[in-house]
Scaffold this motif. Sequence first.
Motif, mmCIF file in Angstrom:
data_model
loop_
_atom_site.group_PDB
_atom_site.id
_atom_site.type_symbol
_atom_site.label_atom_id
_atom_site.label_comp_id
_atom_site.label_asym_id
_atom_site.label_seq_id
_atom_site.Cartn_x
_atom_site.Cartn_y
_atom_site.Cartn_z
ATOM 1 N N SER A 606 0.710 -1.158 -0.100
ATOM 2 C CA SER A 606 0.048 0.082 0.009
ATOM 3 C C SER A 606 0.735 1.382 -0.059
ATOM 4 C CB SER A 606 -0.975 -0.009 1.119
ATOM 5 O OG SER A 606 -1.728 -1.053 1.041
ATOM 6 N N ARG A 607 1.853 1.305 0.808
ATOM 7 C CA ARG A 607 2.612 2.494 0.981
ATOM 8 C C ARG A 607 3.403 2.813 -0.623
ATOM 9 N NH1 ARG A 607 5.627 1.585 6.745
ATOM 10 N NH2 ARG A 607 3.691 2.348 8.032
ATOM 11 N N ALA A 608 4.040 1.711 -1.012
ATOM 12 C CA ALA A 608 4.735 1.796 -2.453
ATOM 13 C C ALA A 608 3.773 2.282 -3.503
ATOM 14 C CB ALA A 608 5.514 0.264 -2.630
ATOM 15 N N ALA A 609 2.563 1.658 -3.409
ATOM 16 C CA ALA A 609 1.636 2.032 -4.561
ATOM 17 C C ALA A 609 1.342 3.495 -4.295
ATOM 18 C CB ALA A 609 0.314 1.313 -4.430
ATOM 19 N N LEU A 610 1.095 3.944 -3.168
ATOM 20 C CA LEU A 610 1.011 5.295 -2.960
ATOM 21 C C LEU A 610 1.911 6.283 -3.286
ATOM 22 C CD1 LEU A 610 -0.970 5.213 0.476
ATOM 23 C CD2 LEU A 610 -1.999 5.823 -1.775
ATOM 24 N N ALA A 611 3.451 5.496 -3.214
ATOM 25 C CA ALA A 611 4.448 6.595 -3.368
ATOM 26 C C ALA A 611 4.883 6.672 -4.678
ATOM 27 C CB ALA A 611 5.559 5.949 -2.399
ATOM 28 N N ALA A 612 5.120 5.396 -5.558
ATOM 29 C CA ALA A 612 5.642 5.209 -6.692
ATOM 30 C C ALA A 612 5.048 4.334 -7.544
ATOM 31 C CB ALA A 612 7.176 4.997 -6.519
ATOM 32 N N GLY A 613 4.115 3.825 -7.420
ATOM 33 C CA GLY A 613 3.385 2.970 -8.590
ATOM 34 C C GLY A 613 3.953 1.726 -8.579
ATOM 35 N N PRO A 614 3.314 0.641 -9.473
ATOM 36 C CA PRO A 614 3.272 -0.857 -9.277
ATOM 37 C C PRO A 614 4.737 -1.288 -9.307
ATOM 38 C CG PRO A 614 2.602 0.133 -11.416
ATOM 39 C CD PRO A 614 2.517 1.299 -10.465
ATOM 40 N N VAL A 615 5.644 -0.594 -10.251
ATOM 41 C CA VAL A 615 6.963 -1.040 -10.126
ATOM 42 C C VAL A 615 7.664 -1.387 -8.754
ATOM 43 C CG1 VAL A 615 9.275 -0.953 -11.155
ATOM 44 C CG2 VAL A 615 7.151 -0.423 -12.561
ATOM 45 N N ARG A 616 7.542 0.067 -8.065
ATOM 46 C CA ARG A 616 8.057 -0.257 -6.699
ATOM 47 C C ARG A 616 7.381 -1.003 -5.867
ATOM 48 N NH1 ARG A 616 11.190 4.362 -5.360
ATOM 49 N NH2 ARG A 616 11.335 3.244 -3.314
ATOM 50 N N THR A 617 6.009 -1.230 -6.228
ATOM 51 C CA THR A 617 5.312 -1.951 -5.236
ATOM 52 C C THR A 617 5.834 -3.576 -5.418
ATOM 53 O OG1 THR A 617 3.320 -0.544 -5.591
ATOM 54 C CG2 THR A 617 2.851 -2.830 -4.731
ATOM 55 N N ALA A 618 5.955 -4.022 -6.514
ATOM 56 C CA ALA A 618 6.650 -5.541 -6.674
ATOM 57 C C ALA A 618 7.763 -5.516 -5.854
ATOM 58 C CB ALA A 618 6.712 -5.764 -8.093
ATOM 59 N N GLN A 619 8.793 -4.319 -6.044
ATOM 60 C CA GLN A 619 10.068 -4.259 -5.467
ATOM 61 C C GLN A 619 10.007 -4.591 -3.995
ATOM 62 O OE1 GLN A 619 12.186 -1.073 -7.174
ATOM 63 N NE2 GLN A 619 12.435 -2.001 -9.154
ATOM 64 N N ALA A 620 9.216 -3.794 -3.362
ATOM 65 C CA ALA A 620 8.709 -3.611 -2.154
ATOM 66 C C ALA A 620 8.390 -4.834 -1.408
ATOM 67 C CB ALA A 620 8.033 -2.334 -1.932
ATOM 68 N N ILE A 621 7.589 -5.581 -2.201
ATOM 69 C CA ILE A 621 6.931 -6.957 -1.743
ATOM 70 C C ILE A 621 7.916 -7.981 -1.660
ATOM 71 C CG2 ILE A 621 5.126 -8.606 -2.151
ATOM 72 C CD1 ILE A 621 3.319 -6.427 -3.011
ATOM 73 N N SER A 622 8.771 -7.983 -2.908
ATOM 74 C CA SER A 622 9.297 -9.265 -3.239
ATOM 75 C C SER A 622 10.956 -9.097 -2.951
ATOM 76 C CB SER A 622 9.254 -9.936 -4.509
ATOM 77 O OG SER A 622 9.304 -8.783 -5.577
ATOM 78 N N SER A 623 11.113 -8.171 -2.199
ATOM 79 C CA SER A 623 12.627 -7.784 -2.054
ATOM 80 C C SER A 623 13.430 -8.993 -1.453
ATOM 81 C CB SER A 623 12.906 -6.692 -1.228
ATOM 82 O OG SER A 623 12.376 -6.787 0.053
ATOM 83 N N GLY A 624 14.693 -9.336 -2.065
ATOM 84 C CA GLY A 624 15.368 -10.614 -1.547
ATOM 85 C C GLY A 624 14.859 -11.869 -2.050
ATOM 86 N N VAL A 625 13.932 -11.868 -2.962
ATOM 87 C CA VAL A 625 13.589 -13.203 -3.691
ATOM 88 C C VAL A 625 13.876 -13.165 -5.409
ATOM 89 C CG1 VAL A 625 11.586 -14.699 -4.195
ATOM 90 C CG2 VAL A 625 11.596 -13.186 -2.188
ATOM 91 N N SER A 626 14.551 -14.152 -5.724
ATOM 92 C CA SER A 626 15.050 -14.353 -7.036
ATOM 93 C C SER A 626 13.762 -14.236 -7.922
ATOM 94 C CB SER A 626 16.032 -15.473 -7.284
ATOM 95 O OG SER A 626 15.250 -16.601 -7.249
ATOM 96 N N ALA A 627 14.018 -13.865 -9.242
ATOM 97 C CA ALA A 627 13.132 -13.930 -10.317
ATOM 98 C C ALA A 627 12.735 -15.274 -10.572
ATOM 99 C CB ALA A 627 13.670 -13.260 -11.503
ATOM 100 N N ASP A 628 13.498 -16.609 -10.570
ATOM 101 C CA ASP A 628 13.006 -17.859 -10.815
ATOM 102 C C ASP A 628 11.984 -17.997 -9.449
ATOM 103 O OD1 ASP A 628 14.321 -17.856 -12.998
ATOM 104 O OD2 ASP A 628 16.196 -18.842 -11.931
ATOM 105 N N GLU A 629 12.385 -17.767 -8.314
ATOM 106 C CA GLU A 629 11.597 -17.946 -7.319
ATOM 107 C C GLU A 629 10.209 -17.415 -7.408
ATOM 108 O OE1 GLU A 629 14.213 -19.255 -3.444
ATOM 109 O OE2 GLU A 629 14.096 -16.963 -3.735
#
Length: 952
Positions: A606-629
């Motif tokens: 929610s915070r990332a979406a309010l701040a910077a849109g969907p790209v930052r939202t995905a990064q905020a949620i899945s930080s530390g997880v590889s793309a394959d995972e």
Amino acid sequence: TYSTLSSLMVYLFEVWKNLMNEHEIGSPSTSAGALIRADAEVREVQRVFVLEMLRSSNFNKLLSAARECHLLMDRSKDISEVDSGRSLQENVAWMDSNDVLRKMLRANLHQRQYAELVLKILQVLNESGLLRSEHLDILWAATEAEGTFDVVKSNVFTMIEELAGNLSQNHFEQLFRKFDGLVQARSLGDSLRLLDLLKKLAESDTSHSPNSNHVPGQMAEKLLDIVWQLTMPADAPPELLEADAMAAVLKQYQEQPGPQKYLETYLFRCIEQLRAKQGVFTALHVLVSLLKLYDDLTGKMRVHFSGCDMSANQQLLLQLEERFDLQQLLVSNLCDFVAAARRWLAEPVEAGGGGGARHRLNSGPEVVGFMRLPGQGCYTYSAVVDEYLKAITHIAHGSFNYYPTHLAEQLWDTLVLQPAHPSDVRQGLNFMQQGVAWDGFFEVDTTRALLVDRITALPASSLGPEAWEVYQRYFISVNDKAHHLTDLDSEETGLKNITVNHWDQLEGVSFSWDVAMDSSNPQVVQQAMQLLLRMYITGFLQLDARGPSATQTFIRECSQHLMQSAAVLAGRHGLSPSSNVAAPPAVGVEEGQDLSWLHQAAEEASRAALAAGPVRTAQAISSGVSADELNRASRRVQRCLQLMAMAIEAGQLPILPPVPSHRASFRGQPVVLEVQWHTPSAAPAAAGGAAGSPQHQQQQAVVPMQHRARMPASSTDYVGVVRQRVGEVVGLPASSLRLLCAGHEWADDAVLLSSVVPRAALAASVSGRAPIITVAPRGGGAMPMDQAPRWPQGWKSTPMGLLSTKPSLYHVLLFLADHPHSREVRQEAVHMLQLLPTCEWIPNGLAEALAAPSAAQACMLLKRLLLLDKEGAALPSSAPAAAPAAAHPPQTSLPADCEQQQQDAHSPGLQPPLPSSSSAFDVGPTPSSQGLPCPAKLLYTLQALHALMFPA
């Protein structure tokens, strides 16, 4: 003509014979002398005639020469008893001195009638014992001339076949020397003709009557040796093997009484050739052919061997096994052959190998780069492997004992796990299918060992349709024998009912989940999901009453996989390569466990979406997880949700559910239905008839009266609700009515109106072109209560009921519905939220906000509900368990105008506002680039609000 002249000479012979009889009446040798003198006079003319005709190259003249020569020799044979064969011997000497036979065989042997006349001449010589080696040399020379037509060779071989019955041993020795020349020449056409001739010679050798002086089998060894030389080399063409000459010749001699036992001798020769690994394809082919021949010859013969009663064929196989260890020999040879091909591929091209790099450039069935996998002789690599498996299968199927487990595992490891070519995998899997399909092939322990130790060890992500079919057959077979199956559940699937105390007693069941979650083949994924549904929801798995039900087990397993993958999408942890690991302690599978990780991820989104849109939202949620995972977790989440949706549909009965789904809880698009039905009505009496009179009763008729009525409805109404309203309009019980629209009957009450009425018809109904619903009475009246389908005892035992009691599932679904990583995940999550009943806390929270004393307090409650601020980011772990909204309706205190609006919503003139388009039920919205947080949850909340104000 020439034929007329020939007939005239026959006539002259009869005239001359009669004249001699008249002049020598009274002589004791009148008849004999007349025949001899008549023959002597006429044969001189015939000889001149034959020689003159042979000077020509004209076919008619040559044909007349052959015909006249045959008449000459045939007459000499007829009078041989009178002149002691002197005339026949003189004619043969005349033929030899004038080279008559060679001249006849120089041409026209392709003409059938000409070849038949020459054969008749040779038959006279052969039957009279006057056929000499020179004659056979002349005959065989006709096949050796350069450019000789195949039909000429075939006719000569036919002549030899016809002459074989009376040939001497010396003649056969001469012919066998000729045959050796053909064997060395290796001409395919000549070899095929020779094989056919050898089979007929064997038949001729064994077809003499018992009273004759002929000794059966006098040339068997010679014939079999030539057949062996033709068919057993590594480069023998496959057409020669298809002729099956060895079995055909052996069959002739095997059926004869006496000491000739050639079949076992040549079986041993085939096995010795296999032990030497020379000409293995031909040796395997002939070995199987001879084993089939032995089985045909012995039939149902039973013997007592090694203390057991068995067939004669089983006894032979046991003897071969004891003497040669035949099954181990075949498997070891096959494994060595495949290993040699793997080594060849690994060798550098400069060293004569295929080169490891070129193996990846496979451009054909056996072509590796520009190289070809090594076979044997003229037989390809795949053909040799296939012939090995045919021999192994035939011997295993006919053996008295089960196929050894260690050999089956050795074949699996070689062909499936370490193949030299992709075709090895297909052939190995086909062999394994035959092993479980045939009774008496694999023992129960062998089947179980292959399933547990080999099949389920395959990587689920790369499993193909053939391997899945093998797993499914073994899974059913092993559990069939282990759990005492009862009646068939389906003739189409062949699945049966299994009763176990717990789901993990089924061998290999976890592999079905692995394949359904991780396979990259869509066909295999669908088949795995269907197996799971048949197993747990609609099919053959029946868990013992002391443990959880099959449906509960399915929901628990599916929820566990969903929670594990959702945790990855939330950035909680990485997913283990093994898909059947236990859930981490922080991941809630059962109710009452900590879900703070999920709410924390939702807050960050929610915070990332309010701040910077969907790209930052995905990064905020899945930080530390590889793309394959992330991709793997998204795929598993999507398939878990698909499985749940399929389970809900499979567990749904065609009647109104006691608790509506979320998409059926509020009024959707307005729909106007035009209902038409008929009722009986009496026609008015005819003029002139008094009421009640017989005339009046005859003229009175029952005329159906048609009725029409418009009825308001909603696209989110169940068909069962529409049926009840139609019953109220018509005045009949709903269970006795059939509803038909556009030629289709609405038989399922548990589907929505939007599913049975096309979207175009829904839109057109508002403008006046309403769909016409025809009401027809159900045959036999209302359905009896004991025959009507019912929900299981307790709605919560169904998949929908069990899923709706899990608050953790709703939290995960609401989180996934707005997850920015995968559009497919959002779609499946939104679809699942629409299928389930509305979660309880959202209507309760809305009701609390609507009843708030001030707008500020209502705004604060709504923010907490939507997780828009920190205070509402994490719901307390002691939140009440979710339950269907209709089972525990929220206690709301709506404003007076809202209550009035809710009451008026059922009137036809009121059209309530729609919170979304009709496609919102199946497609998850994509987060806006403007920073709108949680659009799917917001839409879900608005739909719940709509359901409070305008319930369906």
